[in-house]
Every structure is written in C-alpha cells, then in structure tokens.
Design a protein around this motif. Structure first.
Motif, short mmCIF file in Angstrom:
data_model
loop_
_atom_site.label_atom_id
_atom_site.label_comp_id
_atom_site.label_asym_id
_atom_site.label_seq_id
_atom_site.Cartn_x
_atom_site.Cartn_y
_atom_site.Cartn_z
N PRO A 112 90.05 1.85 -74.38
CA PRO A 112 89.05 2.80 -73.91
C PRO A 112 89.53 3.67 -72.75
CG PRO A 112 88.05 0.66 -74.29
CD PRO A 112 89.53 0.47 -74.41
N GLY A 113 90.38 3.11 -71.87
CA GLY A 113 90.84 3.88 -70.72
C GLY A 113 92.31 3.72 -70.44
N MET A 114 93.13 3.40 -71.45
CA MET A 114 94.54 3.14 -71.23
C MET A 114 95.35 3.63 -72.41
SD MET A 114 97.19 0.91 -72.27
CE MET A 114 96.21 -0.33 -73.10
N VAL A 115 96.51 4.25 -72.14
CA VAL A 115 97.47 4.69 -73.15
C VAL A 115 98.82 4.09 -72.78
CG1 VAL A 115 98.61 6.62 -74.26
CG2 VAL A 115 96.22 6.80 -73.62
N THR A 117 105.41 14.46 -73.05
CA THR A 117 104.13 15.11 -72.79
C THR A 117 103.32 14.33 -71.77
OG1 THR A 117 104.13 15.96 -75.06
CG2 THR A 117 102.05 15.99 -73.87
N LEU A 118 103.27 13.01 -71.92
CA LEU A 118 102.53 12.19 -70.95
C LEU A 118 103.19 12.22 -69.57
CD1 LEU A 118 101.59 9.08 -73.11
CD2 LEU A 118 100.06 10.88 -72.30
N ARG A 119 104.52 12.29 -69.53
CA ARG A 119 105.21 12.34 -68.24
C ARG A 119 104.84 13.62 -67.48
NH1 ARG A 119 110.71 12.88 -69.58
NH2 ARG A 119 110.51 10.77 -70.40
N ARG A 120 104.80 14.74 -68.19
CA ARG A 120 104.43 15.99 -67.53
C ARG A 120 102.94 16.01 -67.18
NH1 ARG A 120 107.63 19.24 -72.21
NH2 ARG A 120 109.74 18.91 -71.44
N LEU A 121 102.13 15.43 -68.05
CA LEU A 121 100.69 15.43 -67.80
C LEU A 121 100.34 14.57 -66.60
CD1 LEU A 121 97.83 16.23 -68.74
CD2 LEU A 121 97.85 14.20 -70.19
N ALA A 154 109.17 7.33 -67.05
CA ALA A 154 110.51 7.84 -66.76
C ALA A 154 111.50 7.44 -67.84
CB ALA A 154 110.97 7.33 -65.39
N ARG A 155 111.37 6.26 -68.38
CA ARG A 155 112.26 5.79 -69.45
C ARG A 155 111.58 5.76 -70.81
NH1 ARG A 155 115.34 0.67 -66.47
NH2 ARG A 155 116.14 1.87 -64.69
N GLY A 156 110.53 6.50 -70.94
CA GLY A 156 109.83 6.55 -72.22
C GLY A 156 108.67 5.59 -72.29
N SER A 157 108.92 4.31 -72.09
CA SER A 157 107.85 3.32 -72.18
C SER A 157 107.08 3.25 -70.87
CB SER A 157 108.43 1.96 -72.54
OG SER A 157 109.37 1.55 -71.56
N GLY A 158 105.88 2.67 -70.93
CA GLY A 158 105.01 2.55 -69.78
C GLY A 158 103.56 2.74 -70.20
N LEU A 183 96.94 14.54 -78.14
CA LEU A 183 98.37 14.35 -78.40
C LEU A 183 98.71 14.53 -79.86
CD1 LEU A 183 99.10 11.25 -76.12
CD2 LEU A 183 99.80 13.61 -75.71
N THR A 184 97.83 14.10 -80.75
CA THR A 184 98.06 14.29 -82.19
C THR A 184 98.07 15.76 -82.56
OG1 THR A 184 96.98 12.16 -82.60
CG2 THR A 184 97.29 13.63 -84.48
N ARG A 185 97.11 16.52 -82.04
CA ARG A 185 97.09 17.96 -82.32
C ARG A 185 98.32 18.66 -81.74
NH1 ARG A 185 91.49 17.19 -81.18
NH2 ARG A 185 91.83 17.88 -79.02
N ALA A 186 98.74 18.25 -80.56
CA ALA A 186 99.96 18.85 -79.99
C ALA A 186 101.19 18.49 -80.80
CB ALA A 186 100.13 18.36 -78.54
N LEU A 187 101.23 17.28 -81.32
CA LEU A 187 102.37 16.86 -82.15
C LEU A 187 102.45 17.68 -83.43
CD1 LEU A 187 104.65 14.75 -82.30
CD2 LEU A 187 103.06 13.26 -83.50
#
Length: 498
Positions: A31-34, A330-334, A403-407, A421-425
């Motif tokens: 609900p509040g985590m990616v 995308t998440l890193r920049r966001l 920074a290394r992809g995962s997180g 994110l799906t629409r951006a992909l």
C-alpha cells in the motif's frame, strides 16, 4: 493493488525470467512501499540446505561442550558460568542490544508501509496515539526488558477482556532522558464502557450465530469505565509499584491519549515515517539508546517495535533486466527530490532529499595523521603524532536511493506509482524495441519447449559417446549418398560430412 500488478504483468517484456538460474529482477509493492530486488532463489535454497546440514553438527558440538565436566585449568567461576548456560539461567551470548540499529529501522519502515491497515481504519474510525510510561522509580518495577514486554502483553490481554476485541495497531518502544522506558501505541480507542462493550460484542456474535450459547455478563478489572479512565487504572495495576506515593503519581500521569498525533497517520507512508522520524532525522536519538541498567547480558529490551491484528499485503511482478534498469533509474531520479510545503509562498516546492548525519570536525589547519611507522624520530615526528581534537557536528547530506538498482522507497499511494511506472515503461518503448521483443518472444517459446523436454535430452556425454554419435551420423550420410548419388561433402559443405 491487484489492478496495478495486473497492468504491469500484462505489459512486461518477454525477456523476463523463464526458469533459468541467476538473479530474478522483481518489483514488490504494498500500500505504501515499492521495492526492487535481485534475489537469486537457487543460491538462497542452497544456503538453506548447507545451514540445515550444519545445524546437527553444531548442536552436537555445543551439547558436548556444555555437559562436559570441569576442564584442566578451568576455575570454579568459569565452571559455574558454563553450568548456568547449560541450565538456561545465563544466556549463551555476552552481547546485548544497546541501541536501535539502522537495519531494524529500515525494516520497520518497509513493513509498516506494507501492512493492510483496513481493520484499523474501518468504519471511518479516528485513531489515537496512546502513551504508556513508567513511574520515577522505574527500575523497581522494570528491572529488565523482559519485565517491560510482559507488562505490554498483559495490557493486550486485559484490553481484549474489557472491550471484547483484540487490540489492533502498532507499538513502538522508546526511552526517556531519565532512562525510563515507555511505549507508543497507535490504535483506535474503543467506544462505550469497559465490560459492557465486551458483553455487547459477544451478544452480537451470538446473534450472528458465531456462538452456540448465549453469553453472560462478566466482571472485569476496572468495570464500567471509559477508555481513558480504564487505561490509567489498568496500566497502574499492571505496573503495580509497591510504593503508595509512586503508585498514586503513576495513576495520575502514567498514560496519555492524543487524537491529534493519531490523525497524522493518514496513509501508510506517513504512518511508517512517523514512527521512525526520530531515527531518520536524529531529532530525539536519545530515545533509542538503552539505559545502563539494561545493558547487562540478559536484560536487553529486545524488539523496539511490533504490530498486532494486521497482516502484510504485497504484490510482486517479474521484470526483464532492461525494464528493471529503467524502473530503478526512474525511481532514483524521482526519489532524489521531495515535495515540501513552503509556508511563506503557501505552496509546495521541490527540494533535494537529504538526511542528517554526524561528521568529524577538526581545528583550523589540523587533520588526522596516519603513519605506518611504529617509531617516530625527531621533533617533527612528535608533532605529527600529536593527538588532534575532534568534534562531532550534524550536517545534512543528499540521499541517493536505488544507487545499485535494488532497494525500497515509501510512497503515499504505491499502486498509483506502479501504474505510472507502467505507462512510462510503455511510452519509452519504440517500434524497433517492440519488434525485438516479438522476436525474443519466439525464442523464449522455443526455450520453454526445450526446457519441458529436458528430461528426454541427456545432460552430459562422454567423449566415447560423442565419437559413436559422429560415426553413426557419417554412416547415415554414406547410406544416403549411396541411395541418392549425392556426395556427403557437397551436401554438408564439410570434408568429413559432419
């Protein structure tokens, strides 16, 4: 969440995981985590197998060490210490928890943002923050962490007896400046009077057919009180300080119920960050430092947080490596910037995401000196090795997530972020990429068919088997040439006809 997961799964690249060994890119959200992970299931299973194989050996060695008699050179104190560990009176390890670790903080934020809070906020209920503190002489009633946790567990049991429902919410363990422990509990205060609310709840269950016999009224502790009055009396009875003066003071000022603080938990992100704000910004870091009275082995506080009555709610989708990198970038920049409220301009503005850390500060012209030589000769060497005065200062530094992809990162509405994110992909995939994906889909289909027939194909062959196979093929080509009149070398393009 189901709609967001289905939308991403339907548009995932065919280059996603198809059964081979290696890291499996996954997107897990609640609900509040990616969260983005690259877990290798095969290596994880092999590690579990090794641990299971080594556990009996370790247990046998530990048992032999514990039950053996007094050794040569071992004094009576060490021998009694080892026997105490055998009986369970003394813990096996000398280490004890002294502060709240970063790993536990991050785990708490991720778990609280992944929980389904529907039972807590059902029927438009208004949550509140309940605080349970200890009297001035707290060491007498809470000599160690186990005693404090036992008080909390007793409180949960009395709550269920008095109000007829299980306590639902999240709790946090902290310490005051004087060292006394206290609990923060986020839950919905029950309505009605203690005892009567429990009877009404059982009667409602009887009318629904959930109970076979009609319930009777029972007398509970602090019967017929509202929640705040019942809370003060019950917590004072649970702690039960032997001094009448301390008991009276604790009865008047031992609890607090704040609806304004509970209203801050309007979504999973705000709820999880609220409980970890002291650890994130270090505004009240002293609340996570264990007092000296609890630092002896066996007296530690244990877990600093927990939840009851709610369950985890997550969805995960397999991703292709290219899609995984796109989502991570995308998440890193966001998450490199955060949206904050500017009271002067009365609008939101974006600023860099920062955190508070402690760094070393030195005097003007002074820096720490490190030398690989054990002997220092001369006045210059003495000045070089002179101790430098170091001070600690809190500064804000930018935060780099993924920074290394995962997180993982917390979000007010994670399913909506996954749909974005799906629409951006899909928007970043050109026609040539789609064509490559269609070609790769055919290749993956062939690969799946070969994997399905893997049992029919020998996994390995010896050199003799390869020689026999080559000779059989040459004989088959020669027989074919004898019938058709075509030279095997001209047919295959090779001198040996292979």
């Amino acid at each position: 969440m189901d709609a967001a997961a289905a939308m991403l799964a339907d548009n995932v690249s065919p280059l996603a995981w198809q059964g081979w060994e290696g890291p499996r890119p996954r997107l897990i959200f609640g609900p509040g985590m990616v969260q983005l992970t690259l877990k290798d299931a095969t290596r994880w299973e092999r590690r579990l197998v090794r641990e299971q194989e080594a556990r009996p050996k370790g247990a046998a060695a530990l048992a032999a060490w514990l039950v053996e008699g007094q050794r040569d050179g071992e004094d009576e104190t060490d021998f009694e210490l080892r026997l105490g560990r055998v009986k369970g009176d003394i813990p096996l390890t000398e280490r004890e928890i002294t502060e709240w670790s970063r790993k536990s903080r991050a785990n708490m934020i991720k778990v609280l943002a992944s929980l389904d809070w529907s039972p807590l906020f059902a029927d438009f209920a208004l949550p509140a923050m309940t605080t349970l503190t200890y009297p001035g002489d707290w060491v007498t009633v809470a000599p160690d962490g186990k005693a404090a946790k036992k008080h909390l567990e007793t409180f949960f049991k009395r709550f269920e007896r008095a109000w007829g429902t299980e306590w639902v919410g999240v709790w946090k363990f902290e310490f005051q400046r004087r060292g006394a422990p206290h609990f923060h509990l986020l839950s919905v205060p029950p309505a009605g009077l203690s005892g009567d609310a429990a009877y009404e709840a059982r009667m409602a269950a009887y009318r629904r057919g959930e109970l076979a016999r009609k319930p009777r009224r029972r007398t509970v502790e602090n019967q017929g009180l509202g929640y705040k009055e019942w809370l003060s009396s019950t917590w004072a009875d649970i702690v039960a300080h032997p001094d009448p003066a301390e008991y009276a003071n604790h009865l008047m000022a031992g609890t607090n119920v704040n609806h304004q603080e509970g209203a801050k938990a309007s979504d999973p992100k705000r709820l999880s960050v609220y409980f970890a704000k002291h650890g994130s910004f270090k505004a009240k870091e002293y609340q996570h430092i264990v007092p000296e009275e609890w630092r002896e082995p066996g007296k530690g506080p244990g877990r600093f947080w927990g939840y009851r009555g709610v369950e985890k709610l997550t969805r995960d989708v397999e991703l292709a490596p290219a899609d995984f990198r796109f989502v991570a970038r995308t998440l890193r920049r966001l998450k490199a910037r955060v949206k904050v409220w500017d009271p002067k301009a009365r609008k939101h503005r974006w600023m860099k995401a920062t955190r508070v850390i402690e760094v070393n500060r030195y005097g003007q012209g002074q820096r720490p000196a490190y030398s690989g030589y054990s002997d220092v000769i001369g006045l210059a060497g003495a000045q070089y090795m002179e101790p430098v005065k170091v001070t600690r200062r809190r500064v804000r530094r930018p935060v780099t997530r993924f920074a290394r992809g995962s997180g993982f990162a917390v979000e007010n509405n994670a399913p909506e972020l996954v749909e974005t994110l799906t629409r951006a992909l899909l928007a970043c995939r050109g026609p040539e990429v789609r064509q490559v994906h269609r070609t790769e889909m055919v290749r993956q289909t062939v690969r799946r068919r070969r994997l399905a027939r893997a049992d029919e194909i020998p996994l390995s062959r010896t050199p003799d088997e390869w020689d026999r196979t080559r000779m059989a093929r040459q004989r088959a080509l020669q027989d074919l040439a004898a019938v058709t009149g075509v030279d095997p070398a001209e047919r295959s393009g090779g001198p040996d006809g292979t």
